[in-house]
Design a protein around this motif. Structure first.
Motif, PDB file in Angstrom:
ATOM      1  N   LYS A 175       0.832  -1.200   0.000  1.00  0.00           N
ATOM      2  CA  LYS A 175       0.000   0.000   0.000  1.00  0.00           C
ATOM      3  C   LYS A 175       0.870   1.254   0.000  1.00  0.00           C
ATOM      4  N   GLY A 176       1.937   1.252   0.779  1.00  0.00           N
ATOM      5  CA  GLY A 176       2.828   2.401   0.816  1.00  0.00           C
ATOM      6  C   GLY A 176       3.492   2.643  -0.529  1.00  0.00           C
ATOM      7  N   SER A 177       3.905   1.558  -1.192  1.00  0.00           N
ATOM      8  CA  SER A 177       4.520   1.701  -2.510  1.00  0.00           C
ATOM      9  C   SER A 177       3.523   2.245  -3.516  1.00  0.00           C
ATOM     10  N   LEU A 178       2.263   1.838  -3.402  1.00  0.00           N
ATOM     11  CA  LEU A 178       1.231   2.328  -4.320  1.00  0.00           C
ATOM     12  C   LEU A 178       0.985   3.823  -4.119  1.00  0.00           C
ATOM     13  N   VAL A 179       0.953   4.258  -2.857  1.00  0.00           N
ATOM     14  CA  VAL A 179       0.754   5.678  -2.564  1.00  0.00           C
ATOM     15  C   VAL A 179       1.936   6.497  -3.096  1.00  0.00           C
ATOM     16  N   MET A 180       3.140   6.030  -2.869  1.00  0.00           N
ATOM     17  CA  MET A 180       4.320   6.750  -3.336  1.00  0.00           C
ATOM     18  C   MET A 180       4.357   6.815  -4.861  1.00  0.00           C
ATOM     19  N   THR A 181       3.945   5.724  -5.500  1.00  0.00           N
ATOM     20  CA  THR A 181       3.898   5.716  -6.958  1.00  0.00           C
ATOM     21  C   THR A 181       2.906   6.750  -7.474  1.00  0.00           C
ATOM     22  N   GLY A 182       1.772   6.872  -6.773  1.00  0.00           N
ATOM     23  CA  GLY A 182       0.779   7.875  -7.162  1.00  0.00           C
ATOM     24  C   GLY A 182       1.320   9.287  -7.056  1.00  0.00           C
ATOM     25  N   VAL A 183       2.091   9.556  -6.002  1.00  0.00           N
ATOM     26  CA  VAL A 183       2.692  10.883  -5.830  1.00  0.00           C
ATOM     27  C   VAL A 183       3.724  11.140  -6.917  1.00  0.00           C
ATOM     28  N   VAL A 184       4.605  10.151  -7.145  1.00  0.00           N
ATOM     29  CA  VAL A 184       5.670  10.323  -8.131  1.00  0.00           C
ATOM     30  C   VAL A 184       5.093  10.513  -9.525  1.00  0.00           C
ATOM     31  N   ARG A 185       4.106   9.701  -9.881  1.00  0.00           N
ATOM     32  CA  ARG A 185       3.523   9.820 -11.219  1.00  0.00           C
ATOM     33  C   ARG A 185       2.783  11.138 -11.378  1.00  0.00           C
ATOM     34  N   SER A 186       2.129  11.604 -10.328  1.00  0.00           N
ATOM     35  CA  SER A 186       1.425  12.889 -10.397  1.00  0.00           C
ATOM     36  C   SER A 186       2.386  14.031 -10.675  1.00  0.00           C
ATOM     37  N   VAL A 187       3.627  13.907 -10.196  1.00  0.00           N
ATOM     38  CA  VAL A 187       4.619  14.954 -10.409  1.00  0.00           C
ATOM     39  C   VAL A 187       5.298  14.807 -11.765  1.00  0.00           C
ATOM     40  N   THR A 188       5.788  13.600 -12.055  1.00  0.00           N
ATOM     41  CA  THR A 188       6.579  13.417 -13.283  1.00  0.00           C
ATOM     42  C   THR A 188       5.731  13.512 -14.550  1.00  0.00           C
ATOM     43  N   ASP A 189       4.461  13.118 -14.489  1.00  0.00           N
ATOM     44  CA  ASP A 189       3.602  13.189 -15.675  1.00  0.00           C
ATOM     45  C   ASP A 189       3.239  14.617 -16.049  1.00  0.00           C
ATOM     46  N   ASN A 190       3.265  15.518 -15.086  1.00  0.00           N
ATOM     47  CA  ASN A 190       2.789  16.884 -15.325  1.00  0.00           C
ATOM     48  C   ASN A 190       3.896  17.919 -15.455  1.00  0.00           C
ATOM     49  N   PHE A 191       5.073  17.617 -14.923  1.00  0.00           N
ATOM     50  CA  PHE A 191       6.091  18.663 -14.841  1.00  0.00           C
ATOM     51  C   PHE A 191       7.407  18.180 -15.452  1.00  0.00           C
ATOM     52  N   MET A 192       7.548  18.400 -16.741  1.00  0.00           N
ATOM     53  CA  MET A 192       8.824  18.109 -17.405  1.00  0.00           C
ATOM     54  C   MET A 192       9.845  19.192 -17.020  1.00  0.00           C
TER      55      MET A 192
END
Length: 224
Positions: A175-192
């Motif tokens: 669950k922790g890895s899933l939450v962290m993945t959500g945070v990381v993807r939210s940042v990397t997908d939007n901010f080149m």
């Protein structure tokens, strides 16, 4: 005849003596022309002011966006909002994606629209929205928040408060890895060109939060 000629001679000599000569002559002329120019400038300024006031009174040539007094500014600010634009409204409206984990271990993508400005400010606003969704889903407590962010090349540093580490430590590794993945993807997908995310707690890089590692930057796996 001799007397008249003598008088005229004395008069012309007196006039020559009283007239300025040399540098004084040019100074007197400059002062005279300056006085004339000042008079014409004043007359033009006053006449143009009278003309503008007349046109403004007739509703001709006015600029509704421009105010000339504090009272007009107050009236404009207290109006319905037509003809005025706030600093937030001036920002470009952009749609971002956030990724929120659900109870089934899947990632839900949600679109968020907001006024875009400086990248770091946009990241904070986006993460605040994501944290709000995680709080609604009972994954995080409501006291978890993002303090500040900064970027160094392709790495975005996210500085969270202490409750963020406490909330993560209560989650399972999956669950922790899933939450962290959500945070990381939210940042990397939007901010080149951000490609990796380093998590920090109160300005420090911690070793871990329960079973979730924090000591190295997180990076999404490349899809083949």
């Amino acid at each position: 005849m001799g007397i008249s000629s003598d008088r005229r001679g004395r008069r012309s000599r007196q006039e020559r003596d009283t007239k300025p000569s040399g540098p004084l002559k040019f100074l007197v002329r400059a002062l005279a022309w300056g006085a004339v120019a000042t008079i014409f400038f004043s007359m033009g300024y006053l006449s143009s002011g009278w003309l503008l006031n007349y046109l403004d009174g007739r509703g001709i040539g006015g600029q509704p966006e421009v105010v000339s007094s504090v009272e007009q500014a107050d009236n404009l600010m207290s109006s319905s909002g037509e003809g005025i634009q706030t600093l937030v409204d001036m920002g470009k409206r952009v749609t971002f994606n956030i990724y929120v984990p659900d109870d089934k271990g899947k990632m839900i993508r949600e679109k968020v629209e907001m006024a875009s400005g400086v990248m770091e400010d946009d990241v904070i606003k986006l993460l605040e929205t994501l944290l709000s969704r995680l709080s609604e889903a009972k994954v995080f407590a409501s006291d978890v928040n993002i303090k500040n962010v900064f970027r160094d090349g392709e790495v975005m540093y996210l500085n969270f408060n202490e409750p963020f580490q406490i909330a993560l430590s209560k989650l399972s590794a999956q669950k922790g890895s899933l939450v962290m993945t959500g945070v990381v993807r939210s940042v990397t997908d939007n901010f080149m060109p951000v490609a990796r995310v380093q998590f920090m707690i109160n300005g420090e890089i911690r070793e871990s939060a329960g079973e979730v590692p924090l000591s190295v930057p997180w990076e999404l796996r490349k899809q083949s």
